[in-house]
Write a protein that holds these residues in place. Structure first.
Motif, PDB file in Angstrom:
ATOM      1  N   PHE B 348      -6.274  98.096 -16.084  1.00  0.00           N
ATOM      2  CA  PHE B 348      -5.618  97.953 -14.799  1.00  0.00           C
ATOM      3  C   PHE B 348      -4.646  99.102 -14.530  1.00  0.00           C
ATOM      4  O   PHE B 348      -3.740  98.987 -13.729  1.00  0.00           O
ATOM      5  N   ASP B 350      -2.557 100.026 -16.607  1.00  0.00           N
ATOM      6  CA  ASP B 350      -1.356  99.851 -17.404  1.00  0.00           C
ATOM      7  C   ASP B 350      -1.477 100.723 -18.640  1.00  0.00           C
ATOM      8  O   ASP B 350      -2.563 101.025 -19.116  1.00  0.00           O
ATOM      9  N   LEU B 351      -0.359 101.097 -19.131  1.00  0.00           N
ATOM     10  CA  LEU B 351      -0.319 102.086 -20.184  1.00  0.00           C
ATOM     11  C   LEU B 351       0.347 101.440 -21.386  1.00  0.00           C
ATOM     12  O   LEU B 351       1.478 101.004 -21.310  1.00  0.00           O
ATOM     13  N   VAL B 399       4.167  97.994 -22.845  1.00  0.00           N
ATOM     14  CA  VAL B 399       3.080  98.146 -21.892  1.00  0.00           C
ATOM     15  C   VAL B 399       3.722  98.490 -20.556  1.00  0.00           C
ATOM     16  O   VAL B 399       4.603  97.781 -20.091  1.00  0.00           O
ATOM     17  N   PHE B 400       3.318  99.593 -19.994  1.00  0.00           N
ATOM     18  CA  PHE B 400       3.910 100.042 -18.746  1.00  0.00           C
ATOM     19  C   PHE B 400       2.963  99.765 -17.598  1.00  0.00           C
ATOM     20  O   PHE B 400       1.748  99.839 -17.760  1.00  0.00           O
ATOM     21  N   GLU B 401       3.573  99.502 -16.485  1.00  0.00           N
ATOM     22  CA  GLU B 401       2.770  99.299 -15.291  1.00  0.00           C
ATOM     23  C   GLU B 401       2.889 100.564 -14.467  1.00  0.00           C
ATOM     24  O   GLU B 401       3.982 101.105 -14.315  1.00  0.00           O
ATOM     25  N   THR B 402       1.784 101.023 -13.980  1.00  0.00           N
ATOM     26  CA  THR B 402       1.873 102.214 -13.159  1.00  0.00           C
ATOM     27  C   THR B 402       1.580 101.844 -11.715  1.00  0.00           C
ATOM     28  O   THR B 402       0.918 100.849 -11.438  1.00  0.00           O
ATOM     29  N   GLU B 403       2.070 102.654 -10.828  1.00  0.00           N
ATOM     30  CA  GLU B 403       1.800 102.421  -9.419  1.00  0.00           C
ATOM     31  C   GLU B 403       0.442 103.032  -9.069  1.00  0.00           C
ATOM     32  O   GLU B 403      -0.116 103.771  -9.871  1.00  0.00           O
ATOM     33  N   GLY B 406      -0.345 106.239 -10.151  1.00  0.00           N
ATOM     34  CA  GLY B 406      -0.409 106.412 -11.590  1.00  0.00           C
ATOM     35  C   GLY B 406      -1.596 105.743 -12.217  1.00  0.00           C
ATOM     36  O   GLY B 406      -1.632 105.552 -13.414  1.00  0.00           O
TER      37      GLY B 406
END
Lengths: 322, 790
Positions: B348, B350-351, B399-403, B406
């Motif tokens: 998704f 996410d990183l 876990v990062f969410e990107t826009e 991103g």
């Protein structure tokens, strides 16, 4: 730009060397120096420990998920010179196969595109790359490319499955005639492209030279709507290159420097649609890069591990620095 | 493996210089010990007993202590120790149970001093008292430990371990009277030298033999033990019960363990089998060795730090008959090789990023978790601020969410689910999709849909459309309404883009995207202007300017119409199959109904709009063929699709491909289309959008793609007589040799559809049975059953 949605409390007792999401993005596998591999369910921002896999006798460097059409399969490689293939059976994870064919630490594992069947490429510090092919009934066939990289191989990455010509032209019932390729990066500062010959032997097809120190990671971009083949590579020398190949023969690769960082660059990872590249460097920072219309790679965001989420102004400032 | 690095350390007067070097011995070594001046080392083995001087560049043999013509068993050494106070005093443990002391100060060639023949079996270990010049301790395979006073002929006291054999004995550095001994059975005993009757303390330290132990050189009461169980454990002996402080897991049984001088948490180990390397561990980091020496080709048998206050020189003797000096600086450091970061782009967008964190950060970061016993020991302890933390690590995993810029993929799922691809008039599809895109904030895509609508169903060409044969009243109404909406609708899209363009500095990532989109649009405009003189292209440009203004001045203007359209659109069920169905007799009926329906309630779901969809589709075809040069827009659209695909938005490419159908298909080569389709289907399946994926497969025009749905369908046929699976391809069962599924009417094998009565299980060709049942309700097979077919 980027915000933390989940900080996973892995309770690993030492450094984590790899974290990989599965095909559907629901599970996260991590591996650590503490010899364990852990699997977390990360759906909806949660973090439920599903499995804690013990079996390695040294730090576990990398994990890789196989395509779900073969079941829930995870491969891990370790300093203990072994590759272990784990399989979920009725909700419990167990060791399904152990490959001990290397003479030194195994640094990287990567599953081939699912179209080829279950094939695992493993790169080791002994310089060899081995290819494990599942032949059914728990048997794995091993092919080994000896001396692929002098001093050691640090990374392997498969090319997406591309069929020469249209699917329609393939004789029905037969397996399409895929050209299997993968890229590897090693301590000889080289990236090498390998291709399977018709007789099933692996042959070095290309040698890509641009880095001046160990190549730490290579990532072949998924082929989503792209007419070209693209590979990202990063190195100890702080440089990240994007390699592209436009011609159909696949012989001319041209590098483009994405950026020169001040520290080792450990990982490169493509987004699912292959238009954004995430790069993680020695300064504990992740940067996201996107190609602009004029072909330049621009940093669109960065993630600093320490703070987690960054304010926009900080992001701006750091971009200016670069 | 010669390395040229050189280290010089000054230690209170004496200076240590040297490099990594080795020398060949005549025989395998069993043990080594260093003189207190750090300039000489003694090597002892079954057939070697020599003293070497450690010079800057090499080892120089100084003295061979094996003298005499016939070698005595007394000279077969299991262990050797050099007194740390007296440079002339050495002791060896012989494999025949004799303990020998040597005085280098003796003038004769034979330096042998005293001989204690008290042990009955091999003596495994000898140890001088660290501060008392005359006290020597031995531990033997016979299970006894003996304490000797070198001024006397016999042992002073004997300690019985009540166990099979003693593997190691070590005087405590902290406690004058205490020594530790380790045993074959896994026990560690603590003795007071004045009390030979029983041990002070005993505990089980390892599973299996404890081969070695070493007291911490700094006065902390720490004892490290190593065992066959491949573990090194560090015990705090100051507490009432020995407390396990650390546990290091190695990959082979631990033969020797030696604390590293000046490094509180470091210890060196070597193994007695399998592994030839010497490792230096930081006990707080028990999984990865801090350093590794790989010089030896056989098992390392003896290790010793050259100077008690110098951490960089390590000496080792090995079964490979070599003596080595290792420099810590030349050691390979597995930790350095290790990758401290893990990075993965999730599905998704996410990183997941795992990164090493320093212990300091870990302390503060993990505060909420203190007390959680799953965390390693070293997080709980108060750390010594003076100590360097380098090399110690844990990792934080986030876990990062990107826009969307991103790589976040939320839009993809939403778009895939909400797009309409077929079953409605082209204009409606375009409008709907534009609306979906706009609602998801994807203005460029919305704009593209609107443009496509303008290109392929331009309102200026409507009169031609009215000539079309089956244009229903309701349909035409709807269309006009749409068009009027559409023109204004296009404006917000453009308007917002312009606005975003103006606010360039605010969102950098967006700007990148928008720049590209802007270029695209401009390019298209240019091409249009250059490539043709059809006035339609100016429509675009004009509308852009004027409606932009209009929109900005009166933003509410468009809104009243919007909901109306929504209702109209969503009232239609998605029934794309109808597109494929040739107009049947029902069609006429619909036509008759339509005026009635549209006259009363336009937004009631009925068959009338479906009818209009037909007409519209045909209208567009007519338009395309009659009014516009076919290759005019198609080049544009083709480029546009390629652009989207290259941007990674294969969804847009495929959606447009499906919606426009024949209008663009021939302009894009089959293989590219196929690639887009398969890519998109793959993506959809990854996102578990099975329904959408299926729809795409169904609507796809590529032969290779549309057959995907049939690929994994298998029919299993069993014989109707013996119930066995029909394995062969024929219609005769292999087992009972009868034809399966015979038609009860014509008595031939049924190779297609087989219909049977569930009551008597007789049946046959569908046509035959239908025909039969027209005349009779009894079973054609003659079984007398009154067959029922539903």
């Amino acid at each position: 730009m980027v915000s933390v949605i989940n900080t996973v409390d892995t309770s690993h007792e030492d450094m984590i060397h790899d974290a990989q999401m599965d095909y559907y993005g629901t599970r996260l596998a991590t591996c650590s120096s503490d010899r364990s591999v852990k699997i977390f369910d990360v759906r909806n921002g949660g973090q439920i420990l599903i499995a804690d896999l013990r079996g390695h006798e040294g730090p576990v460097w990398q994990v890789a998920w196989a395509h779900p059409m073969y079941g829930n399969i995870l491969a891990s490689c370790s300093y203990d010179r072994k590759v272990i293939i784990w399989r979920e059976e009725n909700g419990t994870w167990e060791k399904s196969h152990e490959h001990a064919g290397h003479d030194s630490s195994v640094n990287s594992v990567c599953w081939a595109p699912h179209d080829y069947g279950l094939i695992l490429a493993c790169g080791s510090s002994d310089g060899a790359i081995s290819l494990l092919t599942y032949t059914g009934e728990g048997q794995w066939e091993v092919k080994k490319i000896n001396n692929a990289h002098t001093i050691g191989c640090n990374a392997v990455s498969w090319a997406p499955a591309v069929v020469p010509g249209s699917l329609v032209d393939q004789p029905s019932g037969q397996k399409p005639n895929y050209i299997k390729k993968f890229a590897s990066g090693g301590c000889d500062n080289l990236i090498k492209l390998w291709k399977e010959e018709e007789d099933g032997q692996w042959k070095e097809e290309q040698k890509l030279e641009a880095h001046s120190d160990w190549v730490r990671d290579v990532a072949w971009a998924p082929s989503i709507g792209l007419p070209t083949s693209t590979i990202a590579s990063c190195s100890q020398d702080g440089r990240v290159f994007i390699w592209t190949c436009d011609d159909a023969s696949g012989n001319t690769w041209s590098p483009k420097l994405l950026h020169k960082f001040n520290d080792v660059v450990w990982h490169v990872s493509w987004s699912i649609t292959a238009n954004i590249l995430a790069v993680s460097g020695g300064d504990n920072k992740v940067t996201l890069w996107k190609e602009s219309v004029d072909g330049q790679w621009v940093c669109i965001s960065d993630v600093n591990k320490g703070q987690g989420s960054m304010s926009a102004s900080v992001t701006e400032g750091q971009q200016n620095e670069q | 493996m010669e390395k040229m690095s050189r280290v010089t350390t000054a230690l209170g007067g004496s200076v240590l210089t040297g490099r990594t070097m080795h020398c060949h011995l005549d025989a395998p070594a069993n043990a080594i010990s260093v003189c207190r001046d750090a300039a000489q080392v003694v090597v002892a083995g079954r057939s070697i007993f020599k003293i070497y001087a450690i010079e800057e560049e090499q080892f120089v043999e100084k003295l061979n202590l094996r003298v005499g013509r016939k070698p005595s068993l007394n000279l077969s050494c299991a262990d050797v120790v050099w007194h740390q106070m007296d440079e002339n005093l050495l002791a060896t443990a012989a494999t025949n149970g004799v303990v020998v002391t040597w005085n280098l100060g003796r003038p004769s060639r034979n330096k042998q001093d005293q001989l204690f023949t008290e042990h009955k079996r091999t003596v495994n270990k000898v140890c001088f008292h660290p501060t008392e010049a005359h006290v020597l301790l031995s531990g033997s395979q016979d299970g006894f430990m003996k304490c000797f006073d070198l001024r006397r002929k016999d042992s002073v006291s004997t300690f019985s371990g009540q166990s099979e054999s003693v593997r190691d004995v070590q005087f405590s550095i902290r406690d004058y009277f205490t020594f530790a001994s380790t045993f074959e059975n896994g026990n560690v005993q603590l003795w007071d030298i004045r009390r030979p009757d029983r041990c002070e303390r005993m505990f089980t330290a390892h599973n299996g033999p404890v081969f070695c132990c070493d007291w911490h050189p700094e006065d902390r009461g720490w004892l490290a033990t190593g065992g066959r169980d491949k573990m090194v454990k560090v015990w705090d002996m100051t507490t009432h019960r020995a407390k396990e402080m650390h546990c290091v897991q190695t990959i082979a049984s631990v033969a020797r363990v030696k604390w590293r001088p000046e490094c509180r948490h470091h210890l060196a180990t070597c193994s007695m089998m399998v592994d030839h390397n010497i490792y230096v561990w930081d006990v707080r980091r028990p999984f990865v060795p801090a350093a590794m020496f790989e010089e030896h080709r056989d098992v390392t048998t003896g290790i010793a730090w050259r100077h008690p206050h110098d951490p960089s020189f390590l000496l080792s003797g090995s079964k490979d008959s070599s003596l080595c000096q290792h420099l810590f600086r030349d050691a390979s450091q597995p930790v350095e090789r290790a990758n401290p970061e893990g990075l993965c782009y999730g599905l998704f967008g996410d990183l997941a990023f795992a990164a090493k964190e320093s212990l300091v950060a870990a302390e503060s970061g993990r505060k909420p978790y203190t007390g959680d016993r799953r965390h390693p020991i070293f997080f709980k302890r108060k750390l010594d601020p003076a100590e360097p933390f380098a090399g110690l690590a844990s990792s934080a995993l986030s876990v990062f969410e990107t826009e969307p810029g991103g790589g976040a993929m939320r839009w993809f799922v939403d778009t895939a689910e909400r797009y309409a691809l077929a079953g409605r008039p082209l204009a409606e599809l375009c409008d709907h999709n534009a609306k979906v895109a706009r609602e998801l904030g994807r203005n460029q895509v919305a704009q593209t849909w609107t443009m496509l609508r303008t290109i392929y169903c331009s309102p200026g060409l409507l009169p031609t459309a009215n000539l079309s044969h089956s244009m229903g009243k309701g349909g035409s109404c709807g269309l006009q309404l749409m068009n009027s909406f559409n023109l204004k609708d296009m404006a917000p899209g453009l308007g917002s883009e312009t606005r975003l363009d103006r606010s360039k500095g605010d969102a950098r990532s967006d700007t990148v995207l928008l720049d590209s989109s802007a270029t695209l649009i401009t390019n298209e405009d240019n091409e249009e202007t250059e490539g043709s003189d059809v006035p339609a292209d100016y429509l675009l440009g004009d509308v852009e300017g004027e409606d932009d203004e209009l929109y900005l001045l009166d933003p509410e203007h468009t809104h009243p119409e919007e909901p109306e359209c929504v209702l109209l659109q969503e009232a239609f069920p998605l029934r794309h199959e109808i597109v494929d169905t040739p107009p049947g007799p029902e069609h006429l009926q619909d036509k008759a109904d339509s005026p009635h329906v549209s006259g009363s309630e336009a937004d009631v779901a009925s068959l009338a709009p479906v009818d209009s969809s037909f007409s519209l589709l045909s209208v567009s075809h007519a338009l395309y063929d009659s009014r516009l040069p076919p290759d005019f827009f198609s080049v544009l659209v083709r480029d546009m699709l390629h652009f989207y695909a290259e941007q990674g938005d294969v969804q847009m490419a495929v959606s447009v491909l499906i919606v426009l159908g024949e209008r663009v298909r021939k302009d894009i080569d089959e293989q590219t289309q196929e690639h887009w389709y398969t890519s998109y289907i793959d993506l959809l399946q990854r996102f578990r959008l099975w329904n959408v994926s299926n729809e795409v497969v169904k609507l796809s025009t590529s032969r290779a793609v549309s057959c995907l749905n049939q690929a994994s369908t298998t029919l299993h046929v069993n014989c109707s007589h013996c119930k066995r699976p029909m394995s062969s391809r024929g219609w005769v069962c292999d087992r009972c040799h009868r034809c399966a599924s015979m038609c009860a009417v014509c008595h031939h094998v049924v190779k297609g559809l087989f219909v049977w009565c569930q009551g008597c299980s007789h049946g046959g060709h569908l046509q035959h049975i239908m025909k039969w049942l027209e005349g009779s309700s009894h079973c054609p097979a003659g079984c007398g059953h009154l067959c029922e077919y539903s």
